[in-house]
Enzyme design. Structure first.
Site, PDB file in Angstrom:
ATOM      1  N   GLY A  96       0.795  -1.209   0.000  1.00 35.08           N
ATOM      2  CA  GLY A  96       0.000   0.000   0.000  1.00 35.08           C
ATOM      3  C   GLY A  96       0.833   1.266   0.000  1.00 35.08           C
ATOM      4  N   CYS A  97       2.145   1.116   0.045  1.00 35.34           N
ATOM      5  CA  CYS A  97       3.042   2.268   0.029  1.00 35.34           C
ATOM      6  C   CYS A  97       3.747   2.336  -1.320  1.00 35.34           C
ATOM      7  CB  CYS A  97       4.112   2.139   1.111  1.00 35.34           C
ATOM      8  SG  CYS A  97       3.470   2.141   2.764  1.00 35.34           S
ATOM      9  N   GLN A  98       3.860   3.523  -1.868  1.00 35.66           N
ATOM     10  CA  GLN A  98       4.621   3.699  -3.100  1.00 35.66           C
ATOM     11  C   GLN A  98       6.109   3.500  -2.808  1.00 35.66           C
ATOM     12  OE1 GLN A  98       4.213   7.523  -4.955  1.00 35.66           O
ATOM     13  NE2 GLN A  98       5.260   6.881  -6.805  1.00 35.66           N
TER      14      GLN A  98
END
Length: 147
Positions: free
Chosen positions: A55-57
């Site tokens: 969910g994190c770039q």
């Protein structure tokens, strides 16, 4: 990461006080970067896909250990600003009981204006980090050990 304040509420109040000292967001971003540099060392062999936060770039790895009485979190990011966001979350929640974690909403985010000054991808990543911490606490409260 070990807590520096006696409670999650005290940690959030201290964070709000610290950020209030800075006049503009360029100073606050610099402070966030400086905080990220204070994260404890994260072993290279923990940087696995199993420990990667989805969910994190940016790349974020997080490891939880402990039980309902006390949960400790270690994490690191390949991004300077995200490392600062990680530091703040761990300062509030690491070393706390599952009950305290679950009873403490992340009010510091609004208190310091983060919600208005993060890009959508960083906001999503922060939400994923906080969700991981909450889910870990919820499982620990049910007697399920951290992953």
């Amino acid at each position: 990461m070990r807590p520096t304040e006696a409670s999650a509420a005290e940690a959030q109040a201290a964070i709000a006080d610290e950020f209030a000292f800075f006049g503009d967001w360029s100073e606050r971003y610099q402070y966030l970067i400086d905080l990220g540099r204070k994260l404890p060392p994260f072993p290279e062999d923990w940087k696995t896909e199993a420990n990667r936060l989805l969910g994190c770039q940016s790349k974020v790895w997080i490891v939880a250990r402990g039980d309902a009485g006390e949960l400790d979190f270690d994490a690191v990011s390949d991004s300077a600003i995200v490392s600062g966001l990680v530091y703040l979350a761990l300062r509030v929640y690491s070393g706390r009981s599952a009950a305290e974690i679950l009873a403490t909403p992340a009010d510091y985010i609004a208190a310091i204006g983060l919600s208005k000054h993060l890009s959508p991808t960083r906001s999503n990543g922060l939400a994923a980090l906080l969700q991981f911490i909450q889910d870990t606490a919820r499982r620990a409260a049910d007697g399920i050990p951290p992953r």
